[in-house]
Design a protein around this motif. Sequence first.
Motif, PDB file in Angstrom:
ATOM      1  N   LEU A   1       0.876  -1.172   0.000  1.00  0.00           N
ATOM      2  CA  LEU A   1       0.000   0.000   0.000  1.00  0.00           C
ATOM      3  C   LEU A   1       0.910   1.217   0.000  1.00  0.00           C
TER       4      LEU A   1
ATOM      5  N   ARG B   1       5.629   2.572 -10.062  1.00  0.00           N
ATOM      6  CA  ARG B   1       5.006   3.806  -9.561  1.00  0.00           C
ATOM      7  C   ARG B   1       6.022   4.628  -8.781  1.00  0.00           C
TER       8      ARG B   1
ATOM      9  N   ASP C   1       0.699   5.100   0.633  1.00  0.00           N
ATOM     10  CA  ASP C   1      -0.186   6.124   1.201  1.00  0.00           C
ATOM     11  C   ASP C   1      -1.629   5.626   1.267  1.00  0.00           C
ATOM     12  N   GLY C   2      -1.778   4.344   1.655  1.00  0.00           N
ATOM     13  CA  GLY C   2      -3.096   3.758   1.868  1.00  0.00           C
ATOM     14  C   GLY C   2      -3.772   3.208   0.631  1.00  0.00           C
ATOM     15  N   ILE C   3      -3.122   3.254  -0.519  1.00  0.00           N
ATOM     16  CA  ILE C   3      -3.722   2.784  -1.776  1.00  0.00           C
ATOM     17  C   ILE C   3      -2.917   1.605  -2.299  1.00  0.00           C
ATOM     18  N   ALA C   4      -3.618   0.529  -2.694  1.00  0.00           N
ATOM     19  CA  ALA C   4      -2.955  -0.670  -3.196  1.00  0.00           C
ATOM     20  C   ALA C   4      -2.094  -0.339  -4.409  1.00  0.00           C
ATOM     21  N   VAL C   5      -0.914  -0.935  -4.434  1.00  0.00           N
ATOM     22  CA  VAL C   5       0.030  -0.733  -5.534  1.00  0.00           C
ATOM     23  C   VAL C   5       0.028  -1.987  -6.402  1.00  0.00           C
ATOM     24  N   ARG C   6      -0.295  -1.824  -7.663  1.00  0.00           N
ATOM     25  CA  ARG C   6      -0.237  -2.934  -8.615  1.00  0.00           C
ATOM     26  C   ARG C   6       0.982  -2.794  -9.527  1.00  0.00           C
TER      27      ARG C   6
END
Length: 83
Positions: free
Chosen positions: A55, A66, A57-62
Amino acid sequence: MTIVVRYFAAARAAAGVEEEKVQLAAGASVADAVAELARLHPAGLPRLLEAVSYLLDGIAVRDLTRPLRDGAELDVLPPFAGG
């Protein structure tokens, strides 16, 4: 730049810390951070990093390409069982 890495469950045990600040070059990506984590904790973390989720900043990384920003929080989440 500096990011904050937080480890959970088995990742915490493998890293030996709950949280740490990691220095990376400007323009670093999540993949760059993962490589640095493996370098910092060579005993148990590298193999686990192949199976974890992240994650940013709290958002899933695919996409591990990035880019990161200074002060970002990267959470390392091992696979969880159950439902």
